[in-house]
Design a protein around this motif. Structure first.
Motif, PDB file in Angstrom:
ATOM      1  N   UNK A 177      20.743  24.951  -5.845  1.00  0.00           N
ATOM      2  CA  UNK A 177      21.207  26.499  -5.509  1.00  0.00           C
ATOM      3  C   UNK A 177      21.315  27.069  -7.126  1.00  0.00           C
ATOM      4  N   UNK A 178      21.928  26.148  -7.964  1.00  0.00           N
ATOM      5  CA  UNK A 178      22.583  26.725  -9.303  1.00  0.00           C
ATOM      6  C   UNK A 178      21.695  26.285 -10.242  1.00  0.00           C
ATOM      7  N   UNK A 179      21.097  25.112 -10.427  1.00  0.00           N
ATOM      8  CA  UNK A 179      20.469  24.446 -11.672  1.00  0.00           C
ATOM      9  C   UNK A 179      18.952  24.358 -11.392  1.00  0.00           C
ATOM     10  N   UNK A 180      18.291  24.634 -10.327  1.00  0.00           N
ATOM     11  CA  UNK A 180      16.838  24.650 -10.114  1.00  0.00           C
ATOM     12  C   UNK A 180      16.176  25.768 -10.907  1.00  0.00           C
ATOM     13  N   UNK A 181      15.136  25.882 -11.710  1.00  0.00           N
ATOM     14  CA  UNK A 181      14.596  26.882 -12.251  1.00  0.00           C
ATOM     15  C   UNK A 181      14.951  27.273 -13.621  1.00  0.00           C
ATOM     16  N   UNK A 182      16.004  26.280 -13.992  1.00  0.00           N
ATOM     17  CA  UNK A 182      16.802  26.730 -15.185  1.00  0.00           C
ATOM     18  C   UNK A 182      16.641  25.360 -16.238  1.00  0.00           C
ATOM     19  N   UNK A 183      15.419  24.981 -16.494  1.00  0.00           N
ATOM     20  CA  UNK A 183      15.165  23.963 -17.553  1.00  0.00           C
ATOM     21  C   UNK A 183      14.207  23.044 -16.991  1.00  0.00           C
ATOM     22  N   UNK A 184      14.226  21.660 -17.602  1.00  0.00           N
ATOM     23  CA  UNK A 184      13.368  20.538 -17.100  1.00  0.00           C
ATOM     24  C   UNK A 184      13.587  19.261 -17.947  1.00  0.00           C
ATOM     25  N   UNK A 233      12.231   1.870 -25.742  1.00  0.00           N
ATOM     26  CA  UNK A 233      10.956   2.659 -26.402  1.00  0.00           C
ATOM     27  C   UNK A 233      10.840   3.537 -24.894  1.00  0.00           C
ATOM     28  N   UNK A 234      11.801   4.135 -24.391  1.00  0.00           N
ATOM     29  CA  UNK A 234      11.887   5.012 -23.146  1.00  0.00           C
ATOM     30  C   UNK A 234      12.897   5.831 -23.286  1.00  0.00           C
ATOM     31  N   UNK A 235      12.952   6.902 -23.482  1.00  0.00           N
ATOM     32  CA  UNK A 235      14.063   8.081 -23.327  1.00  0.00           C
ATOM     33  C   UNK A 235      13.420   9.148 -22.491  1.00  0.00           C
ATOM     34  N   UNK A 236      14.612  10.213 -21.927  1.00  0.00           N
ATOM     35  CA  UNK A 236      14.171  11.243 -21.483  1.00  0.00           C
ATOM     36  C   UNK A 236      15.055  12.279 -22.138  1.00  0.00           C
ATOM     37  N   UNK A 237      14.499  13.794 -22.377  1.00  0.00           N
ATOM     38  CA  UNK A 237      15.443  14.653 -23.039  1.00  0.00           C
ATOM     39  C   UNK A 237      15.341  15.781 -22.081  1.00  0.00           C
ATOM     40  N   UNK A 238      16.442  16.528 -22.034  1.00  0.00           N
ATOM     41  CA  UNK A 238      16.516  17.584 -21.016  1.00  0.00           C
ATOM     42  C   UNK A 238      16.893  18.824 -21.905  1.00  0.00           C
ATOM     43  N   UNK A 239      16.393  20.068 -21.155  1.00  0.00           N
ATOM     44  CA  UNK A 239      16.784  21.375 -22.145  1.00  0.00           C
ATOM     45  C   UNK A 239      15.893  22.536 -21.491  1.00  0.00           C
ATOM     46  N   UNK A 240      16.210  23.679 -22.195  1.00  0.00           N
ATOM     47  CA  UNK A 240      15.312  24.726 -21.593  1.00  0.00           C
ATOM     48  C   UNK A 240      13.720  24.678 -21.666  1.00  0.00           C
ATOM     49  N   UNK A 241      12.954  25.341 -20.868  1.00  0.00           N
ATOM     50  CA  UNK A 241      11.683  24.939 -20.882  1.00  0.00           C
ATOM     51  C   UNK A 241      10.911  25.346 -22.051  1.00  0.00           C
ATOM     52  N   UNK A 278      10.789  17.647 -12.507  1.00  0.00           N
ATOM     53  CA  UNK A 278      12.064  18.625 -11.795  1.00  0.00           C
ATOM     54  C   UNK A 278      12.039  19.775 -12.548  1.00  0.00           C
ATOM     55  N   UNK A 279      12.723  20.683 -12.080  1.00  0.00           N
ATOM     56  CA  UNK A 279      12.773  22.083 -12.795  1.00  0.00           C
ATOM     57  C   UNK A 279      14.305  22.408 -13.147  1.00  0.00           C
ATOM     58  N   UNK A 280      14.983  21.165 -13.496  1.00  0.00           N
ATOM     59  CA  UNK A 280      16.399  21.617 -14.012  1.00  0.00           C
ATOM     60  C   UNK A 280      16.657  20.506 -15.004  1.00  0.00           C
ATOM     61  N   UNK A 281      17.719  21.024 -15.806  1.00  0.00           N
ATOM     62  CA  UNK A 281      18.065  19.972 -16.995  1.00  0.00           C
ATOM     63  C   UNK A 281      19.297  19.101 -16.743  1.00  0.00           C
ATOM     64  N   UNK A 329      21.895  15.952 -16.938  1.00  0.00           N
ATOM     65  CA  UNK A 329      22.374  14.950 -17.847  1.00  0.00           C
ATOM     66  C   UNK A 329      22.276  15.797 -19.212  1.00  0.00           C
ATOM     67  N   UNK A 330      22.717  17.009 -19.347  1.00  0.00           N
ATOM     68  CA  UNK A 330      22.711  17.800 -20.444  1.00  0.00           C
ATOM     69  C   UNK A 330      23.807  18.923 -20.144  1.00  0.00           C
ATOM     70  N   UNK A 331      24.286  19.437 -21.263  1.00  0.00           N
ATOM     71  CA  UNK A 331      25.365  20.781 -21.131  1.00  0.00           C
ATOM     72  C   UNK A 331      24.907  21.739 -19.942  1.00  0.00           C
ATOM     73  N   UNK A 332      23.683  21.813 -19.535  1.00  0.00           N
ATOM     74  CA  UNK A 332      23.091  22.867 -18.683  1.00  0.00           C
ATOM     75  C   UNK A 332      23.939  22.682 -17.326  1.00  0.00           C
ATOM     76  N   UNK A 333      24.549  21.215 -17.012  1.00  0.00           N
ATOM     77  CA  UNK A 333      25.312  21.239 -15.757  1.00  0.00           C
ATOM     78  C   UNK A 333      26.532  21.611 -15.649  1.00  0.00           C
ATOM     79  N   UNK A 334      27.128  21.982 -16.883  1.00  0.00           N
ATOM     80  CA  UNK A 334      28.394  22.369 -16.994  1.00  0.00           C
ATOM     81  C   UNK A 334      28.848  23.482 -16.275  1.00  0.00           C
ATOM     82  N   UNK A 335      27.699  24.349 -15.748  1.00  0.00           N
ATOM     83  CA  UNK A 335      27.817  25.638 -15.080  1.00  0.00           C
ATOM     84  C   UNK A 335      28.356  25.401 -13.691  1.00  0.00           C
ATOM     85  N   UNK A 336      28.212  24.035 -13.259  1.00  0.00           N
ATOM     86  CA  UNK A 336      28.604  23.739 -11.769  1.00  0.00           C
ATOM     87  C   UNK A 336      29.845  22.846 -11.644  1.00  0.00           C
ATOM     88  N   UNK A 337      30.367  22.617 -12.883  1.00  0.00           N
ATOM     89  CA  UNK A 337      31.429  21.420 -13.027  1.00  0.00           C
ATOM     90  C   UNK A 337      32.595  21.951 -11.983  1.00  0.00           C
TER      91      UNK A 337
END
Length: 837
Positions: free
Chosen positions: A655-662, A693-701, A723-726, A728-736
């Motif tokens: 509801x709140x994070x989808x469409x706001x990053x990846x 040698x395997x990491x994942x980065x999150x953020x805006x598209x 996925x279309x959301x970020x 494990x990043x600061x983007x999650x703080x909006x639903x804290x």
């Protein structure tokens, strides 16, 4: 005393099953001496080149028993044979030999031959090595078994002539009754290795000129030599019941005496033999009239047979009811006279007959010896294979063995009927409150074979294939897992039914690959460490219809799934079962608020399938949302709380994070990626550390597009995560605040299984309250450090609990950072979701 295991290497029979078959068909294993053994029979007139011989007495797998090649070459082959028989007898008893190490287990061996010592002496002083002294000592026949298996009970080699091995059984029974030992290996061995020993028997006048034993027959003219060995595993009946052992028969009692004079040193005495039989009956609390069959010493000598018949008739035959003669027979007619091992050969024959309720023929008996009035003595020689005579009580039999110097032994056996006995069998468990019966009901147990070498593994497959036991596949699987030593080279047979498993065994035996069998070596020193780790991934392992077959095929899965569905019913208005079965109208897995709760239920239920197969986790670790399933399996969360966390977390994401990053997966180290991000958009954050040698980065598209371009410029194959959301990043703080409020009443519980956090580095069993589950979505997933720590703690086996493997490579790479060689296995694979997988 219960006979719970047997092993034998006899002419024409390499194990008890083959021996029983040989006896039932009236097989004659006495034959011309094999060409490679011709030297053991003197080339002299009157000495027939016949006998009951084994093949391959010069073969021995020294490495298997931890013996150096030089020492093995110096050992009496009788020592080598007994080591093999000891191992086989314990496995036949369902006992892993290593479990007896340090225990009060006794070894009692009868033997009279020292042919090997004579051969060594004949080679002169140059043949003497540092291993010669222990290689030729008869005492080492028993001691070698005790040493190799680490047994602390009595260990002795008995020599009472031809009664040696039956006397060894008698001594083992008495030792068990006195409490000197808790379990005993008892029997004997006899190998014909020197022509001098055959010459000595011939010069005594004991050998049959025609090379046969004619027991109680008018043609009785001596015996033919035989070789081999046998052991039985003995336990007090109550102990055998408590351990859930298979009981082949009981030893009711036994007795030993000596002729004490008589007409000559080597002449048997009828009165002494009669006394031995009656004393054994008294000690067995058995009326002599109860005994239905006696396995004779029965050498077929003109002097010995009439004396034995007279003694036995006086003790058991003449007082019998009319029309119920005492049946008698001699295994020497099948395999020859095994001398020091003759008694155990007779005991094994009788135990098999008692167990199988079957009498078997004595060979070479055509015309009764005129000096043996069988009818007057109340006896008859058993000459056919037929069912054991029916009667109101148990089957009861006696076994006799007489030594050349007058030492007599008689043992009384009886059948074991658990249903009519006052002794009540004790239900056995697997050690974790799950009975064997429950295991069989819960799962299709795989067939696990193991060996020290690949060739031996193929031999194991061939042996099981050829035996094709009648037991159920689950019983076979349970026995292979719980009653066999696990060696480094493994094969796991997973066929959906019995024919499929037999085909897989056949392929393994031929060295061919098959989808129904998995083979792999396991380092000798690896084991599983503290035990297996269950690994629960986040998103990415899902597929349409995942695990739906298990709802019908695996009761353990279905039962746990029903509990998860009930827990989810308080949170959602759709059916997880409809989702996995793809029922028309059911919501789609593309919705994150559907996907994550359903994945949670699938993973929790798959863990229960492993548990039903007897595989329990020693630790759990989860990746992102997989931590919720891990916590439930560890007992740190109730299913109700696990369902609520999965649903509310996923609903807020949708509801709140989808469409706001990846998110973007980058095949580089954490340090390299951090350096790369420092030169790019500061809105990009390190979200996941999966491996070295395997990491994942999150953020805006748009920022992720810059990252992909940077990686492509350096020829680094980064890719978008679906996925279309970020996470494990600061983007999650909006639903804290919303997530904390939704999970405020989550009630964590003490974990039953260690829970290794990927949120708080180096933490085991953190407090899993609502605040933790917010951090689980917000913080970097420190998966690789958690797996490395588990490997450093000694864990060697990691099992990914998911519908498709997505973390196996990451687990292997992270565990190898600890300097270990882990075993990492998946559960299901995409589009392969049935019980056979």
């Amino acid at each position: 005393i219960a006979v719970v295991g047997m092993a034998c290497r006899l002419p024409g029979a390499g194990n008890p099953a083959e021996f029983a078959e040989l006896l039932a068909r009236g097989g004659d294993a006495v034959a011309e001496v094999p060409e490679e053994r011709r030297g053991v029979v003197p080339d002299q007139p009157g000495i027939p080149a016949r006998g009951g011989f084994l093949s391959g007495v010069d073969g021995f797998d020294a490495a298997f028993f931890g013996v150096s090649p030089r020492e093995a070459a110096a050992m009496d082959p009788q020592q080598r044979l007994l080591l093999e028989l000891g191992w086989e007898a314990l496995e036949h008893a369902g006992t892993v030999p290593a479990t007896l190490g340090g225990s009060r287990a006794g070894v009692f061996v009868g033997a009279l031959a020292d042919d090997w010592a004579r051969l060594v002496q004949d080679q002169g002083p140059d043949a003497v090595t540092p291993h010669t002294f222990t290689g030729v000592q008869r005492s080492l026949l028993a001691n070698r078994v005790s040493y190799t298996l680490g047994l602390r009970g009595p260990s002795l080699t008995v020599d009472t002539g031809q009664s040696s091995s039956l006397v060894a059984v008698h001594l083992a029974v008495e030792s068990l009754r006195r409490g000197e030992c808790a379990v005993a290996l008892a029997g004997g061995v006899n190998l014909v290795l020197s022509p001098d020993s055959t010459l000595a028997v011939a010069r005594l006048g004991a050998l049959s000129p025609d090379g046969r034993c004619h027991t109680f027959d008018a043609r009785a003219n001596g015996y033919v030599r035989g070789e081999g060995g046998g052991l039985v595993v003995l336990k007090p009946l109550r102990a055998a019941l408590a351990d859930g052992d298979r009981i082949h028969c009981l030893i009711r009692g036994s007795a030993v005496n000596n002729d004490g004079g008589g007409s000559g040193l080597t002449a048997p005495d009828a009165e002494a033999q009669r006394e031995a039989v009656l004393l054994a009956c008294a000690r067995a609390d058995t009326d002599p009239a109860e005994i239905q069959y006696v396995e004779l010493h029965g050498t077929g000598t003109p002097e010995g047979d009439p004396i034995e018949a007279a003694a036995l008739g006086a003790a058991l035959g003449t007082a019998r009811p009319e029309g119920q003669p005492l049946r008698v027979g001699s295994v020497k007619t099948n395999i020859g006279h095994l001398e020091g091992a003759a008694g155990i050969a007779g005991l094994l024959k009788t135990a098999l007959c008692v167990r199988d309720a079957r009498l078997v023929p004595t060979l070479n008996h055509e015309t009764p010896n005129p000096r043996i009035p069988l009818a007057d003595l109340g006896m008859t020689v058993q000459r056919t294979t037929e069912p054991w005579p029916a009667g109101p009580g148990p089957r009861v039999a006696g076994v006799s063995a007489f030594g050349l110097g007058g030492t007599n032994c008689h043992v009384v056996l009886s059948s074991w009927d658990a249903e009519t006995s006052a002794e009540t069998p004790v239900d056995t468990t697997t050690g974790d409150d799950t009975t064997v019966t429950e295991l069989a009901e819960l799962a299709d147990i795989p067939w696990v074979l193991s060996a020290r070498t690949p060739q031996a593994l193929a031999d194991q497959a061939r042996t099981l294939f050829e035996a094709a036991p009648d037991a159920s596949p689950d019983d076979i699987g349970h026995a292979l897992l719980s009653t066999r030593t696990l060696f480094p080279h493994r094969a796991v047979v997973l066929g959906a039914d019995r024919p499929a498993r037999l085909r897989a065994l056949s392929a393994l035996a031929r060295g061919e690959s098959t989808p129904d069998a998995v083979t792999a070596p396991v380092p000798d020193d690896s084991g599983t460490g503290p035990g297996p780790v269950f690994v629960f991934p986040g998103q990415g392992s899902q597929w349409a219809g995942m695990a739906s077959e298990l709802l019908d095929a695996q009761p353990a899965f279905a039962a746990r799934w029903a509990e998860c569905e009930q827990a989810l019913a308080a949170c959602v208005d759709w059916s997880p079962t409809d989702v996995v079965r793809q029922t028309p109208g059911a919501p789609d897995l593309d919705r994150v608020d559907v996907l994550q709760p359903v994945l949670w239920a699938v993973m929790v239920s798959l863990a229960e399938v492993w548990r039903a197969h007897g595989v329990r986790p020693a630790a759990v670790v989860g990746h992102s949302q997989g931590e919720v399933a891990a916590a439930c399996v560890a007992g740190a969360l109730s299913l109700a709380d696990g369902a609520r966390i999965s649903v509310r977390r996923a609903e807020l994401i949708g509801a709140r994070l989808s469409g706001h990053g990846g998110m973007v997966a980058v095949p580089e180290s954490e340090e390299t990626v951090r350096a790369r991000l420092a030169n790019l958009d500061d809105r990009l954050e390190l979200a996941v550390v999966n491996g070295p040698a395997a990491v994942v980065v999150a953020g805006p598209s748009d920022a992720l597009e810059a990252l992909l371009a940077s990686c492509a410029a350096d020829d680094v194959r980064a890719r978008r995560v679906a996925v279309d959301y970020a996470s494990h990043s600061s983007g999650v703080e909006t639903i804290r605040e919303e997530l904390l409020d939704a999970l405020a009443d989550v009630t964590p519980r003490p974990a039953r299984i260690p829970f290794h956090s990927t949120v708080v580095r180096d933490a085991t069993d953190p407090v899993l309250d609502g605040a933790y589950w917010y951090r689980n979505l917000r913080e970097t997933v420190a998966f690789a450090p958690a797996v490395t720590a588990l490997a450093q703690a000694g864990h060697r086996v990691f099992i990914e609990i998911s519908p498709h493997p997505v973390l196996t490579a990451a687990v292997a790479d992270a565990a190898e950072l600890a300097g270990t060689a882990p075993v990492v296995v998946p559960t299901l694979r995409r589009n392969h979701g049935g019980g056979e997988h």
